[in-house]
Motif scaffolding. Structure first.
Motif, mmCIF file in Angstrom:
data_model
loop_
_atom_site.group_PDB
_atom_site.id
_atom_site.type_symbol
_atom_site.label_atom_id
_atom_site.label_comp_id
_atom_site.label_asym_id
_atom_site.label_seq_id
_atom_site.Cartn_x
_atom_site.Cartn_y
_atom_site.Cartn_z
ATOM 1 N N GLN A 234 7.240 7.649 4.901
ATOM 2 C CA GLN A 234 5.817 5.873 4.495
ATOM 3 C C GLN A 234 4.531 6.774 4.637
ATOM 4 N N CYS B 222 8.274 3.156 0.039
ATOM 5 C CA CYS B 222 7.870 2.311 0.354
ATOM 6 C C CYS B 222 8.219 1.235 -1.390
ATOM 7 N N GLY B 223 8.322 2.302 -2.230
ATOM 8 C CA GLY B 223 8.611 0.989 -3.573
ATOM 9 C C GLY B 223 6.992 0.980 -4.001
ATOM 10 N N THR C 39 6.335 -1.004 -6.414
ATOM 11 C CA THR C 39 4.903 -2.734 -6.015
ATOM 12 C C THR C 39 3.749 -1.586 -5.174
ATOM 13 N N ARG C 40 4.100 -1.413 -3.898
ATOM 14 C CA ARG C 40 3.197 -0.773 -2.841
ATOM 15 C C ARG C 40 2.038 -0.074 -3.568
ATOM 16 N N GLU D 288 -0.491 -1.701 -6.062
ATOM 17 C CA GLU D 288 -1.254 -2.902 -5.218
ATOM 18 C C GLU D 288 -2.204 -1.717 -4.871
ATOM 19 N N GLN E 173 15.896 -0.661 -2.261
ATOM 20 C CA GLN E 173 15.021 -2.353 -1.969
ATOM 21 C C GLN E 173 14.573 -2.157 -1.000
ATOM 22 N N SER E 174 13.457 -1.641 -0.533
ATOM 23 C CA SER E 174 12.636 -0.656 0.298
ATOM 24 C C SER E 174 11.605 -1.887 0.782
ATOM 25 N N ASN E 175 10.749 -2.174 0.314
ATOM 26 C CA ASN E 175 10.603 -3.990 0.121
ATOM 27 C C ASN E 175 10.950 -5.236 1.007
ATOM 28 N N ASP E 176 11.783 -5.243 0.716
ATOM 29 C CA ASP E 176 12.888 -6.840 1.208
ATOM 30 C C ASP E 176 13.572 -6.487 2.218
ATOM 31 N N THR E 177 13.350 -6.978 3.256
ATOM 32 C CA THR E 177 13.815 -6.353 4.565
ATOM 33 C C THR E 177 15.587 -7.767 4.522
ATOM 34 N N LYS F 43 17.400 -4.780 1.918
ATOM 35 C CA LYS F 43 17.891 -3.633 3.123
ATOM 36 C C LYS F 43 18.551 -3.905 4.093
#
Length: 639
Positions: A11, A40-41, A43-44, A47, A334-338, A341
């Protein structure tokens, strides 16, 4: 030092990239895309780019250039900036309207100097300077058409795809695989004026091809950056001939000398050749749901370590095959979904039965939180039951978005449980146990004769019979678990029968799979003669014999099988005196093996922090693909 260091290392690297991408067209190669995917996906990244349009593109010769309203580009590459890679860069930039170009490479400047044949002494004098990157910056401005435009070239160690807090893969090195005895002959033929290598035990860095040596140096550069991030001075150990070369290169890596002097922590880095034990990779004794998922579901395009999850059940589309490509696939990362994950980590670390119950529990809790009309059911978890829970989310957009990651893992589980390959998993396991019993009691010729009736042409096979690829998996299992062979008349005759049967099966296939095309060096079975097929099978058996003798040079751990013990078929890891253990398996690793290492170290030496690294996540079919590859000694480095 936290074991989550593999995640923070990845990251931290991507944050340096993301700081440069605002309103840019971003080009990534597949290995960097995979690192982003797990770290980190996407999506990151989107953004960080900002703006209404998606400007994410694959780095390839035919990539679309930047338009008149796209003045900025960022290229994120896992490879050396040399040869074909630079040509692709030039072509994309020349057909674009860029005024600002950033090139990020995962390979350090020190390795670029090595690739450009700069002597070590001269490279040492250039510490702090980056002439290779500076020269490319000038070229970028030239290609953009104005020397006053802005160009930046820098290194970020985007080495890892972190699958879990203690487990990461190296996508750029997915094809790196240990040498076999047959490779010694090829190495000798390339060095006619030098001392002949007698065996793999004689192989050192000076004996390797320039391409393989440079690939190793690229890997070592990234591992050195990881050790720097972890704040450790590493002691290197190796089991296996290629691992010995990699360990020596890391131990002697000149740019790391100052880092090692100041590092506060200590770690052991143990490299291990996959070929020393292929039974764990092709066997089916790992009672793990994730292993079954990656074996059953199709590979995610452009990735080596993730799969496609069919998401059509959550749409209003009919589930016909032609509609499957209409909806973007789900995946495992699923790096952004706690919540997702946490479930993923549980799936990695539990047995199959507990894992499917954990999936059900998470789905029930999510449905309850969204006030969906769930009907509770206990007992055995079935794919139908999981699908009934998942479909509760179908017409509720808010619930879908809140639990998208969990639903992808739930669908992956349901689709795997009802997949024909999963039913076959138990058949494989039963036959492997029978083989183990036979190997403990009978000669190798008897074992091969047991296999012979299972080799059937396509016209005689049912869904329960073994395909040619699956037969190769069983042969690799047999030869790896048996170890060094006593060659006699009976073995020779048994091998000839199996070879003949396999050669005939290859010829009669209605269509050759990519693996069989690679083995036979033929793209169609129509023109594949028995003579050509038999020659290919003879070469295949040379590799199988090499596998059997892979542990012959070892003083310890010559066997991976103890007669009478059908549960633990892998030798214990060597104990370490250091608080951090980094195990790097060269050639791939399975989820079950990662769990086994973690559990063994916890029981034998509590308090030791374990990080497992490997070139790729393995399913049984990967091993024949890697084993019968022809480019082991000459990897494609992009130039």
């Amino acid at each position: 030092m936290s074991v989550s260091g593999v995640l923070s290392f990845t990251q931290q690297g991507w944050e340096q990239v993301l700081a440069k991408v605002k309103r840019a067209v971003v080009y990534l190669d597949s290995a960097c895309a995979e690192s982003l995917h797990w770290g980190c996906g996407s999506t990151r990244l989107l953004e960080a780019v900002g703006g209404p349009d998606c400007h994410l593109r694959e780095f390839e010769p035919d990539a679309v250039g930047g338009g008149a309203k796209q003045p900025k580009a960022v290229f994120v590459l896992s490879c050396l900036l040399k040869g074909r890679t630079v040509e692709i860069l030039r072509d994309i930039i020349c057909r674009s309207h860029f005024q600002y170009c950033v090139v990020v490479t995962a390979v350090s400047h020190a390795v670029h100097l090595t690739a450009n044949h700069v002597p070590a002494a001269a490279a040492a004098e250039m510490e702090g300077q980056q002439p290779v990157f500076e020269q490319l910056e000038e070229k970028l401005c030239e290609w953009m058409g104005n020397m006053n435009y802005t160009a930046e070239v820098f290194h970020v160690p985007l080495l890892l795809a972190p699958v879990a807090s203690h487990f990461a893969l190296t996508p750029a090195f997915a094809s790196l695989f240990p040498l076999l005895p047959q490779d010694v002959h090829l190495l000798n033929s390339a060095r006619p004026d030098k001392r002949k290598l007698g065996s793999l035990g004689d192989v050192d860095a000076s004996a390797l091809t320039p391409e393989l040596l440079l690939q190793i140096r690229c890997l070592v550069s990234g591992l050195s950056s990881l050790c720097e991030h972890l704040g450790v001075r590493e002691e290197c150990f190796a089991v296996g001939s290629l691992s010995r070369v990699i360990a020596a290169d890391l131990a002697n890596y000149a740019p790391a000398k100052n880092r090692k002097k100041t590092a506060a922590g200590r770690a052991s880095v143990v490299f291990m050749d996959r070929t020393l034990d292929l039974t764990g990779a092709v066997g089916h004794h790992g009672d793990n749901l994730v292993e079954k998922i990656i074996s059953a579901l199709p590979q995610l395009p452009g990735h080596t370590n993730d799969v496609m999850v069919n998401m059509i059940e959550l749409t209003a589309l009919q589930t016909e095959k032609e509609n499957c490509n209409v909806v973007a696939p789900g995946c495992l990362a699923q790096s952004n979904d706690t919540t997702a994950k946490a479930l993923w980590e549980a799936l990695l670390n539990t047995k199959h039965k507990e894992a499917v119950m954990e999936v059900r529990r998470h789905l029930v809790e999510a449905a309850s939180r969204e006030n969906l009309p769930i009907k509770m059911s206990m007992g055995r978890v079935t794919p139908g039951q999981l699908m009934s829970y998942i479909q509760l989310f179908k017409n509720n957009l808010k619930a879908l978005m809140n639990h998208c990651g969990l639903l992808q893992l739930g669908l992956a589980t349901a689709q795997t449980l009802k997949h024909p390959q999963t039913a076959k998993w138990d058949n494989f396991l039963a036959f492997e146990r029978l083989l183990l019993q036979s190997i403990g009691e009978s000669a190798m010729s008897v074992v091969l004769n047991q296999l012979l009736p299972m080799i059937k042409p396509v016209t005689q096979r049912t869904n329960e019979d073994y395909s040619p690829e699956e037969l190769l998996i069983l042969l690799i299992y047999i030869y790896s678990v048996t170890g060094e062979l006593t060659v006699d008349k009976d073995l020779g005759e048994a091998e000839e029968k199996v070879k003949k049967a396999l050669a005939e099966v290859f010829c009669e296939e209605s269509e050759l799979s990519p693996l069989l095309q690679k083995i036979t060096d033929w793209d169609s079975s129509i023109n594949l003669t028995f003579h050509k097929s038999k020659n290919s099978v003879d070469k295949l058996f040379t590799s199988l014999r090499d596998i059997a003798g892979a542990r012959s040079l070892m003083k310890q751990f010559k066997s991976v099988y103890v007669p009478g013990n059908h549960t633990h078929q892998v030798s214990r890891p060597h104990p370490s005196d250091y608080p951090v253990l980094i195990l790097f398996v060269v050639g791939g690793v399975t989820v079950s093996e990662v769990k086994m290492v973690k559990d063994l170290v916890a029981s034998l030496k509590p308090g030791t922090q374990v990080i497992v690294l490997s070139t790729r996540l393995l399913k049984p079919l990967n091993i024949p693909e890697l084993l019968f590859a022809t480019d082991r000694l000459h990897p494609d480095l992009g130039f």
